[in-house]
Design an enzyme around this catalytic site. Structure first.
Site, PDB file in Angstrom:
ATOM      1  N   GLU A  80       0.817  -1.219   0.000  1.00 25.30           N
ATOM      2  CA  GLU A  80       0.000   0.000   0.000  1.00 25.30           C
ATOM      3  C   GLU A  80       0.848   1.266   0.000  1.00 25.30           C
ATOM      4  O   GLU A  80       0.718   2.121   0.884  1.00 25.30           O
ATOM      5  CB  GLU A  80      -0.966  -0.014   1.195  1.00 25.30           C
ATOM      6  CG  GLU A  80      -2.038  -1.074   1.047  1.00 25.30           C
ATOM      7  CD  GLU A  80      -3.090  -1.020   2.149  1.00 25.30           C
ATOM      8  OE1 GLU A  80      -2.836  -0.371   3.175  1.00 25.30           O
ATOM      9  OE2 GLU A  80      -4.154  -1.619   1.980  1.00 25.30           O
ATOM     10  N   GLU A  98      -4.630  -8.801  -0.170  1.00 18.03           N
ATOM     11  CA  GLU A  98      -5.287  -8.465   1.097  1.00 18.03           C
ATOM     12  C   GLU A  98      -6.784  -8.362   0.836  1.00 18.03           C
ATOM     13  O   GLU A  98      -7.195  -7.684  -0.113  1.00 18.03           O
ATOM     14  CB  GLU A  98      -4.732  -7.149   1.634  1.00 18.03           C
ATOM     15  CG  GLU A  98      -5.020  -6.889   3.103  1.00 18.03           C
ATOM     16  CD  GLU A  98      -4.166  -5.726   3.623  1.00 18.03           C
ATOM     17  OE1 GLU A  98      -2.936  -5.763   3.470  1.00 18.03           O
ATOM     18  OE2 GLU A  98      -4.753  -4.771   4.150  1.00 18.03           O
TER      19      GLU A  98
END
Length: 802
Positions: free
Chosen positions: A429, A512
């Site tokens: 991220e 994820e």
């Protein structure tokens, strides 16, 4: 390893604490014992002759943060626990017979900013808190007299990470002694370029170091099968110059190879011998597995030719009440529980794990996405962002841009022989798809990793980014994944089918995923009651997912007293939670059914949050006349639900696309609620919950049957009523005592809002009627007893002997 212990009694006593055998060809011994610790800072602490007699004595690994008090004054990113600066010192004596040997010291993890001195001389500084590192300290050591090593650890800038890090030398330390001509640390790279049913070609690249004058010698490599039988051998004559390093490649063949898999995780061993004039100069052992990996753009992932889905979870490194110091046996219990659910894959979120953790994954049969780092360079939020207060300190290590190549390289060299490791991840991220920052980072980081290991795909857990028009979003994802070997994205499974339609030439993996909710194409937080696992099942190109998260973890909290995330399949004590049963239904081949009772309306998600679930209970203690919503999780064809042996009804799983089998507005009656799973018309499994009376007893369950020195024993405690029914709607304060060969090193009840100091090892309240004790055994007795008591409860005890 050959060990000859024939030195004088005095020398034996001097070196016993090191566990070092003087005449061994290669010695790699634990350097964990007999350290001194001081929480504080002074330049004088580095000195060889500094008086440290009053310092605390301890054994590594050690995490001082977990010993502190939870406080709202500390950062929730670090679980409201303190950081600081501390020093470690150790005095040790090496035998004179080590003169002329090559000596290295290795630290498997120090959080963080470790500066090291030996005998007043600076050795080096290592900023990263998770990567293993080592130094050649040959010239800095004295033999036959006292040496002093001093380590300064600086974790004072708080917070500096998104989750709980721990503070200190939180992983093992090793001292390695070899001859000057030896195999380098992490010095073999073993691959299987060709594998068939009849034969496997094994290529072994060995890194050799000659810290001596030039010489000629033989490198002999022997492969042993999982049963310990020699199956292949190769010998090469090597000529090396003085004081240099060099890599050599050998190719061996193994007939009828036994393949490593998640069902049958068999391991081979390779021993590298360096020989000269009939003398063995070094013996270096490597463990590896033989397996094939195929990542097919249309059909997904194949292990040894078998198409399988990755049933994965993300895991942080902490162990709840143990902080960053997690014994292997604790991880083994946690991993076995996940495996029993059906999990077969782990993402090490978001940093390198310990090598012992990967050893467990090798032996237990888990596929691993090995991740190097979380953030590269970015401040996570702008100052104008409402969340800036939480993210006001950058999560990226300020030294990352200077050190990333060495950090990545050391982790690859350490971990590349693990058969469990099938994917490298260069970050998590960092920037959204289509952004220059993400493309630039991937171009540099992924290509570097690929240059060191081209046998595994390289990806990043790419940030999903803000909601955008669907066509643009899909285009940005595909374009950015040019620099990745797979289409990899966090929380993006809703676009999997559209991505596949563009034929990107790569399969998709969800790095994820939420455990309960799903997103719409145009909106992320849509709270669609549909697990992302269903996207995996419906798309052949979707290799699998990694749920956020496998186990509740410390840190990343915005509100005191919540000490961490509660989005796991297991809680911090390792007890199973509600989500685990839905995923057991998804992932396990064993017939199962489970009952949960909603606290309110089954369709009310107002308190679920984005990563959470509707609130539910696993008890049958309510008020007469209550109307309750109930859910079953099952992998059976249908379920019969009974209340006090009266059939309420039958539901077929085929009629429930999201696998969440709801029963609405049941009229509560005390007694027994029972769900029965049915396959082919036969009852194959059941689950019951019963109305319990007031708690009167404490059930004790141990995970070990025999007492073993230096082991871990998990003690599970459950409140019950007089008849032995589990009580999960009433709590009690419990008091503990351990007598004999052990001590309590951790207690947790599974409640992320429990802020009882971890230093309190004598009492704890229950949560959902249960609690866990973690006991470390010693060598002081042949028996261990655990005693548990509580107000209004009948005391209980249990003994375990050798």
């Amino acid at each position: 390893m050959i060990r000859i212990r024939n030195f004088q009694v005095l020398i034996l006593l001097m070196f016993a604490h090191l566990g070092i055998a003087q005449d061994s060809i290669r010695v790699k011994e634990s350097f964990n014992n007999d350290w001194l610790f001081m929480l504080g800072d002074s330049v004088d602490y580095a000195g060889h002759d500094f008086e440290d007699a009053n310092w605390r004595k301890l054994t590594l690994p050690h995490d001082w943060s977990i010993e502190g008090a939870f406080s709202a004054d500390n950062s929730g990113r670090n679980a409201f626990l303190p950081g600081g600066i501390a020093w470690y010192r150790k005095h040790f004596i090496l035998p004179n017979t080590y003169k002329g040997k090559h000596i290295e010291i290795q630290f498997d993890g120090v959080y963080k900013n470790a500066s090291i001195w030996i005998n007043n001389t600076p050795v080096g500084t290592h900023h990263d808190g998770y990567t293993s590192f080592y130094y050649d300290v040959t010239e800095l050591l004295k033999h036959g007299e006292s040496n002093t090593i001093a380590v300064r650890v600086d974790n004072s800038i708080q917070p500096n990470c998104r989750w709980y890090t721990g503070s200190g030398i939180h992983r093992n330390v090793w001292l390695t002694v070899t001859n000057n001509t030896h195999v380098a640390n992490w010095g073999t790279y073993i691959t299987s370029p060709q594998v068939s049913k009849n034969k496997a070609s094994i290529q072994i690249e060995t890194s050799l170091e000659n810290m001596d004058e030039g010489k000629t010698f033989q490198l002999e490599t022997v492969i042993y099968n999982p049963q310990g039988v020699e199956v292949s051998r190769s010998s090469s004559e090597i000529e090396m110059g003085r004081y240099c390093k060099k890599d050599f490649t050998q190719t061996l063949s193994v007939a009828v190879p036994q393949l490593w898999s998640v069902q049958n995780p068999v391991l081979y061993a390779a021993k590298s011998f360096i020989k000269q004039n009939g003398n063995v100069l070094d013996v270096y052992e490597s463990t590896f597995g033989i397996r094939t990996l195929v990542f097919d753009a249309e059909k997904g992932f194949f292990l040894n030719g078998e198409n399988i889905k990755m049933k994965g979870v993300c895991l942080h490194h902490d162990g709840g009440p143990l902080g960053a110091v997690v014994p292997d046996a604790v991880w083994e219990r946690r991993l076995q529980t996940l495996k029993d659910i059906g999990c077969n894959a782990i993402r090490t979120a978001h940093n390198p794990s310990s090598s012992e953790f990967l050893d467990l994954c090798d032996r237990m049969g888990f596929l691993v996405m090995n991740e190097f780092v979380d953030k590269w360079d970015k401040l996570y939020r702008k100052k104008s962002d409402p969340g800036f207060k939480f993210y006001n300190v950058p999560m990226a290590d300020p030294n990352f841009s200077l050190e990333w190549k060495s950090l990545f390289a050391e982790t690859i060299r350490r971990d590349r022989n693990h058969p469990s490791v099938i994917i490298w991840s260069v970050g998590n991220e960092n920037h959204s798809p289509g952004t220059l920052g993400q493309k630039n980072g991937l171009r540099n980081y992924a290509s570097f990793v690929r240059s060191m290991d081209p046998t595994r795909p390289v990806i990043s857990g790419m940030e999903r980014g803000k909601d955008l028009p669907v066509v643009q979003k899909v285009s940005d994802i595909i374009e950015t994944c040019t620099y990745m070997d797979l289409i990899a994205l966090n929380y993006g499974e809703q676009w999997c089918k559209l991505i596949d339609a563009q034929k990107p030439g790569k399969p998709y993996v969800s790095t994820e995923s939420y455990t309960y909710f799903n997103s719409e194409l145009e909106k992320r937080f849509a709270n669609i009651e549909r697990s992302p696992w269903i996207d995996v099942l419906e798309n052949n190109n979707n290799m699998g997912l990694f749920l956020w998260v496998g186990i509740d973890y410390l840190g990343e909290s915005r509100t005191f007293p919540k000490t961490g995330s509660n989005s796991g399949l297991l809680d911090m004590a390792g007890f199973r939670k509600n989500p685990s049963y839905l995923y057991e239904a998804f992932w396990s081949d064993k017939p199962m059914v489970h009952i949960k009772v909603y606290e309110g309306d089954a369709d009310d998600f107002s308190t679920s949050g984005r990563w959470g679930w509707p609130p539910m209970n696993e008890h049958w203690n309510y008020n007469e006349g209550d109307k309750l919503d109930v859910v079953n999780y099952t992998n059976c064809e249908s379920v019969n639900l009974y209340l006090n042996n009266k059939l309420i009804g039958n539901q077929k799983l085929a009629d429930i696309p999201n696998w969440i089998m709801k029963w609405r507005k049941l009229n509560y009656q005390s007694g027994t609620l029972k769900a029965v799973g049915i396959i082919d018309g036969k009852e194959v499994c059941e689950h019951t919950i019963k109305t319990a009376k007031e708690p009167q007893r404490i059930n004790i369950k141990l995970d070990k049957q025999k007492l073993v020195p230096d082991d871990i024993i998990h003690v599970e405690l459950q409140l019950t009523d007089k008849k032995g029914n589990a009580v999960r709607n009433s709590e009690k304060d419990l008091h503990f005592a351990v007598l004999g060969a052990g001590e309590i090193i951790g207690i947790h009840n599974g409640d992320v809002e429990c802020v009882e100091p971890n230093s309190n090892i004598s009492s704890r309240s229950t949560h959902l009627g249960r609690c866990l004790l973690i006991i470390k055994t010693n060598n002081n007795s042949n028996q261990l007893a655990v005693e548990v008591s509580g107000d209004g409860l009948k005391s209980n005890s249990i003994k375990i002997a050798k």
